[in-house]
Scaffold this motif. Structure first.
Motif, PDB file in Angstrom:
ATOM      1  N   ASP A  77       0.971  -1.166  -0.287  1.00 23.70           N
ATOM      2  CA  ASP A  77       0.101  -0.003   0.003  1.00 23.70           C
ATOM      3  C   ASP A  77       0.882   1.126  -0.026  1.00 23.70           C
ATOM      4  N   PRO A  78       0.574   2.374  -1.002  1.00 26.62           N
ATOM      5  CA  PRO A  78       1.315   3.474  -0.735  1.00 26.62           C
ATOM      6  C   PRO A  78       1.243   4.097   0.573  1.00 26.62           C
ATOM      7  N   SER A  79       0.398   4.047   1.431  1.00 30.42           N
ATOM      8  CA  SER A  79       0.527   4.793   2.660  1.00 30.42           C
ATOM      9  C   SER A  79       1.722   4.126   3.590  1.00 30.42           C
ATOM     10  N   VAL A  80       2.117   3.012   3.308  1.00 29.18           N
ATOM     11  CA  VAL A  80       3.353   2.509   3.971  1.00 29.18           C
ATOM     12  C   VAL A  80       4.782   3.180   3.678  1.00 29.18           C
ATOM     13  N   ALA A  81       4.800   3.867   2.688  1.00 31.43           N
ATOM     14  CA  ALA A  81       5.999   4.639   2.220  1.00 31.43           C
ATOM     15  C   ALA A  81       6.248   5.554   3.343  1.00 31.43           C
ATOM     16  N   GLN A  82       5.467   6.158   4.279  1.00 29.69           N
ATOM     17  CA  GLN A  82       5.637   6.791   5.238  1.00 29.69           C
ATOM     18  C   GLN A  82       6.593   6.091   6.215  1.00 29.69           C
ATOM     19  N   VAL A  83       6.150   5.218   6.501  1.00 29.18           N
ATOM     20  CA  VAL A  83       6.684   4.054   7.599  1.00 29.18           C
ATOM     21  C   VAL A  83       8.146   3.941   7.077  1.00 29.18           C
ATOM     22  N   ARG A  84       8.211   3.255   5.808  1.00 26.77           N
ATOM     23  CA  ARG A  84       9.637   2.934   5.269  1.00 26.77           C
ATOM     24  C   ARG A  84      10.464   4.107   5.394  1.00 26.77           C
ATOM     25  N   SER A  85      10.056   5.362   4.993  1.00 24.51           N
ATOM     26  CA  SER A  85      11.056   6.432   4.863  1.00 24.51           C
ATOM     27  C   SER A  85      11.548   7.058   6.286  1.00 24.51           C
ATOM     28  N   ASP A  86      10.799   6.633   7.688  1.00 24.83           N
ATOM     29  CA  ASP A  86      10.968   7.204   8.707  1.00 24.83           C
ATOM     30  C   ASP A  86      12.306   6.211   9.121  1.00 24.83           C
ATOM     31  N   ALA A  87      12.390   5.130   8.733  1.00 22.50           N
ATOM     32  CA  ALA A  87      13.500   4.138   9.236  1.00 22.50           C
ATOM     33  C   ALA A  87      14.918   4.527   9.313  1.00 22.50           C
ATOM     34  N   HIS A  88      14.941   5.520   8.371  1.00 26.40           N
ATOM     35  CA  HIS A  88      16.576   6.127   8.523  1.00 26.40           C
ATOM     36  C   HIS A  88      16.865   6.906   9.747  1.00 26.40           C
ATOM     37  N   ASN A  89      15.798   7.396  10.428  1.00 32.05           N
ATOM     38  CA  ASN A  89      15.874   8.161  11.421  1.00 32.05           C
ATOM     39  C   ASN A  89      16.329   7.378  12.924  1.00 32.05           C
ATOM     40  N   PHE A  90      16.058   6.025  12.598  1.00 33.98           N
ATOM     41  CA  PHE A  90      16.738   5.165  13.822  1.00 33.98           C
ATOM     42  C   PHE A  90      17.347   4.009  13.634  1.00 33.98           C
ATOM     43  N   TYR A  91      17.499   3.714  12.314  1.00 29.47           N
ATOM     44  CA  TYR A  91      18.469   2.623  11.959  1.00 29.47           C
ATOM     45  C   TYR A  91      19.252   2.810  10.508  1.00 29.47           C
ATOM     46  N   ASP A  92      20.632   2.664  10.558  1.00 29.96           N
ATOM     47  CA  ASP A  92      21.424   2.901   9.700  1.00 29.96           C
ATOM     48  C   ASP A  92      21.409   1.905   8.376  1.00 29.96           C
ATOM     49  N   ALA A  93      21.276   0.588   8.876  1.00 30.65           N
ATOM     50  CA  ALA A  93      21.635  -0.726   7.812  1.00 30.65           C
ATOM     51  C   ALA A  93      20.543  -0.740   6.902  1.00 30.65           C
ATOM     52  N   GLY A  94      19.722   0.056   6.368  1.00 35.77           N
ATOM     53  CA  GLY A  94      18.699  -0.232   5.372  1.00 35.77           C
ATOM     54  C   GLY A  94      17.589  -0.810   5.954  1.00 35.77           C
ATOM     55  N   PRO A  95      16.750  -1.320   5.110  1.00 37.00           N
ATOM     56  CA  PRO A  95      15.579  -2.034   5.458  1.00 37.00           C
ATOM     57  C   PRO A  95      15.789  -3.321   6.352  1.00 37.00           C
ATOM     58  N   PRO A  96      14.704  -3.568   7.362  1.00 41.18           N
ATOM     59  CA  PRO A  96      14.677  -4.588   7.956  1.00 41.18           C
ATOM     60  C   PRO A  96      14.615  -5.948   7.106  1.00 41.18           C
ATOM     61  N   THR A  97      15.105  -6.930   7.680  1.00 45.22           N
ATOM     62  CA  THR A  97      14.493  -8.249   7.114  1.00 45.22           C
ATOM     63  C   THR A  97      13.250  -8.734   7.295  1.00 45.22           C
ATOM     64  N   VAL A  98      12.292  -9.086   6.470  1.00 43.63           N
ATOM     65  CA  VAL A  98      10.883  -9.136   6.557  1.00 43.63           C
ATOM     66  C   VAL A  98      10.569 -10.699   6.286  1.00 43.63           C
ATOM     67  N   ARG A  99       9.802 -11.292   7.002  1.00 43.06           N
ATOM     68  CA  ARG A  99       9.479 -12.670   6.603  1.00 43.06           C
ATOM     69  C   ARG A  99       7.948 -12.757   7.161  1.00 43.06           C
ATOM     70  N   TYR A 100       7.366 -13.689   6.249  1.00 41.21           N
ATOM     71  CA  TYR A 100       5.865 -14.162   6.379  1.00 41.21           C
ATOM     72  C   TYR A 100       5.900 -15.473   6.864  1.00 41.21           C
ATOM     73  N   SER A 101       4.936 -15.973   8.070  1.00 42.39           N
ATOM     74  CA  SER A 101       4.959 -17.336   8.618  1.00 42.39           C
ATOM     75  C   SER A 101       3.443 -17.361   8.994  1.00 42.39           C
ATOM     76  N   THR A 102       2.997 -18.685   8.816  1.00 37.75           N
ATOM     77  CA  THR A 102       1.683 -19.074   9.525  1.00 37.75           C
ATOM     78  C   THR A 102       2.037 -19.213  11.023  1.00 37.75           C
ATOM     79  N   LEU A 103       1.035 -18.770  11.954  1.00 36.81           N
ATOM     80  CA  LEU A 103       1.231 -18.860  13.280  1.00 36.81           C
ATOM     81  C   LEU A 103       0.437 -20.275  13.755  1.00 36.81           C
ATOM     82  N   HIS A 104       1.134 -20.819  14.711  1.00 36.76           N
ATOM     83  CA  HIS A 104       0.575 -22.185  15.282  1.00 36.76           C
ATOM     84  C   HIS A 104       1.027 -21.945  16.818  1.00 36.76           C
ATOM     85  N   ILE A 105       0.075 -22.070  17.540  1.00 32.18           N
ATOM     86  CA  ILE A 105       0.090 -21.936  19.009  1.00 32.18           C
ATOM     87  C   ILE A 105      -0.317 -23.200  19.729  1.00 32.18           C
TER      88      ILE A 105
END
Length: 115
Positions: A77-105
């Motif tokens: 979604d285009p609205s997530v761009a503001q979240v991505r663009s804020d990352a440089h304010n707290f983290y210098d190593a680029g985007p985080p690692t992202v993974r999708y998982s199914t959740l089993h409890i």
């Protein structure tokens, strides 16, 4: 349920500003992703790690979604761009690692309180 995990690895002298992350970035992400249907967001600030001189990550964020399609659509979604663009304010190593998982409890059986 789908769990999306974002991991911020430690790499050399990379900066991670925990106060900014918790005080500004996480609330921003909660507003943006909340409008897109996220059910819950959890943040782990890693303070120690077994068998390591220091943790290999600064923080781990878990988001919980109803479906993989919903999570993928939200991240596109285009609205997530503001979240991505804020990352440089707290983290210098680029985007985080992202993974999708199914959740089993696994439910832990509780002893009957009346016995």
């Amino acid at each position: 349920m789908i769990k999306v995990t974002l991991t911020y690895p430690r790499r050399g002298d990379v900066r991670f500003d925990t106060d900014y992350y918790l005080g500004h970035h996480v609330p921003l992400a909660a507003r943006v992703f909340g409008a897109l249907g996220v059910r819950r967001i959890e943040v782990e600030v890693v303070v120690d790690q077994v068998r390591a001189t220091e943790p290999d990550v600064f923080a781990v964020t878990n988001q919980y979604w109803d479906s993989l399609e919903q999570a993928r659509a939200a991240f596109a979604d285009p609205s997530v761009a503001q979240v991505r663009s804020d990352a440089h304010n707290f983290y210098d190593a680029g985007p985080p690692t992202v993974r999708y998982s199914t959740l089993h409890i696994a439910e832990i059986p509780q002893e009957d309180a009346n016995t």
